[in-house]
Design a protein around this motif. Structure first.
Motif, PDB file in Angstrom:
ATOM      1  N   HIS A 323       0.828  -1.212   0.000  1.00  0.00           N
ATOM      2  CA  HIS A 323       0.000   0.000   0.000  1.00  0.00           C
ATOM      3  C   HIS A 323       0.862   1.262   0.000  1.00  0.00           C
ATOM      4  O   HIS A 323       0.420   2.316  -0.441  1.00  0.00           O
ATOM      5  CB  HIS A 323      -0.922   0.012   1.211  1.00  0.00           C
ATOM      6  N   LYS A 326       1.402   1.786  -3.700  1.00  0.00           N
ATOM      7  CA  LYS A 326       0.225   1.690  -4.562  1.00  0.00           C
ATOM      8  C   LYS A 326      -0.809   2.774  -4.300  1.00  0.00           C
ATOM      9  O   LYS A 326      -1.558   3.157  -5.197  1.00  0.00           O
ATOM     10  CB  LYS A 326      -0.434   0.320  -4.399  1.00  0.00           C
ATOM     11  N   GLU A 327      -0.832   3.310  -3.077  1.00  0.00           N
ATOM     12  CA  GLU A 327      -1.932   4.207  -2.718  1.00  0.00           C
ATOM     13  C   GLU A 327      -1.910   5.514  -3.506  1.00  0.00           C
ATOM     14  O   GLU A 327      -2.960   6.125  -3.727  1.00  0.00           O
ATOM     15  CB  GLU A 327      -1.896   4.510  -1.217  1.00  0.00           C
ATOM     16  N   ASN A 328      -0.721   5.932  -3.949  1.00  0.00           N
ATOM     17  CA  ASN A 328      -0.631   7.180  -4.711  1.00  0.00           C
ATOM     18  C   ASN A 328      -0.253   6.953  -6.169  1.00  0.00           C
ATOM     19  O   ASN A 328       0.210   7.857  -6.851  1.00  0.00           O
ATOM     20  CB  ASN A 328       0.387   8.117  -4.061  1.00  0.00           C
TER      21      ASN A 328
END
Length: 336
Positions: A323, A326-328
């Motif tokens: 994460h 991957k989150e941005n």
């Protein structure tokens, strides 16, 4: 007028591309550039150091094919650079590696004709392999006729090579180099860049990027998983005054930065490349608007596919952390 073909693969060392990164830090009010050293023929910035330390001795006749033996300690990029040069000139090369050296790097070295000397016992005092490797190099040099050890940790021709690296950056950039981020290990790159900048009257701030657990700048030693930046000894080339700033990066920060770099810029960077990205992320709030920031990316990520870019390896050492990159991943800038 058409370009002429270069003569020999070693003539392709240097003059690597400098590219602007527009997706990596979308809201950063400065321009960010990367010097892509993976485009050297041996795949890394260490080709420059290897050529600098060997070529003059070859041309002078101090290193003779069929008689001389080059002996050096390296578990990765420098070894490959030396192996390629020695293979080109027909000079024997013995590379002292340790149990952490990847099978891929050993295979590359053997393909170039290098002999491998494996150190399996860590240094009793430090718990690290490097001191044990260096002792083995000294033993081999003492017992081998016509042996030469380049000694990347102390050889002044190492930083001399990177005065050329800095010159290329200055010539390629359409403006001043305000910040230069350089991963530190032997300290050859940062020292050479600093010398060129100061001799040329440049106001460039040299940012040395070190690993948490490294001994380079007096911090507490500890285990490090990712090679390429940091060291378990203080090299003779280390000159702390050559660095205006020092940023320490953890292994996890390095992994996250490498993965983010791949997602946002489609650049598969090596560990020390990711370290410079992480360091810039830590310093970004202190960098003035409109600055030109250059990161030196020492190598590519193809030699880290079993570590940094392996989900199972990352999970084993850090847990489920995907994460973090991957989150941005959807914050890319639209294409021009």
């Amino acid at each position: 007028m058409a370009k002429q073909a270069l003569k020999g693969v070693l003539s392709t060392i240097g003059n690597t591309p400098l590219v602007e990164l527009v997706h990596l830090f979308p809201d950063f009010p400065a321009r960010v550039f990367a010097k892509l050293e993976r485009f050297n023929p041996g795949g890394s910035i260490k080709d420059r150091s290897a050529l600098s330390m060997l070529l003059e001795r070859i041309h002078s006749g101090d290193l003779v094919p069929g008689r001389s033996v080059v002996i050096e300690s390296s578990s990765g990029n420098l070894a490959i650079g030396i192996a390629q040069i020695c293979g080109y000139y027909g000079i024997d090369f013995v590379c002292v590696v340790d149990a952490k050296t990847t099978e891929q790097n050993v295979a590359i070295l053997r393909a170039f004709g290098a002999s491998i000397e494996l150190v399996t016992e860590r240094d009793a005092e430090t718990g690290e392999y490097l001191p044990a490797r260096l002792r083995r190099v000294a033993e081999l040099v003492a017992s081998t006729p016509n042996a030469y050890c380049p000694n990347q940790y102390a050889n002044p021709l190492n930083p001399l090579a990177h005065e050329g690296t800095m010159r290329e950056i200055v010539e390629a950039l359409d403006g001043p180099v305000d910040y230069l981020f350089s991963a530190a290990s032997t300290f050859g790159t940062a020292l050479g860049a600093s010398r060129f900048a100061r001799r040329s009257g440049l106001s460039t701030r040299i940012v040395a990027v070190d690993a948490v657990g490294s001994l380079l700048f007096g911090t507490v030693p500890g285990q490090r998983l990712i090679p390429g930046h940091g060291a378990s000894i203080r090299p003779a080339l280390l000159d702390p005054s050559a660095a205006d700033d020092v940023v320490h990066v953890t292994d996890l920060e390095c992994v996250v930065a490498c993965r983010t770099l791949t997602i946002r810029e489609a650049i598969l960077g090596g560990g020390s490349s990711g370290a410079t990205v992480a360091a810039l992320g830590k310093m970004r709030d202190t960098i003035p608007e409109g600055s030109n920031v250059v990161m030196i990316f020492p190598d590519g990520g193809d030699r880290y596919l079993d570590t940094i870019y392996s989900d199972s390896w990352v999970n084993r050492h850090f847990g489920e952390v995907s994460h973090l990159w991957k989150e941005n991943s959807s914050t890319k800038v639209a294409p021009c």
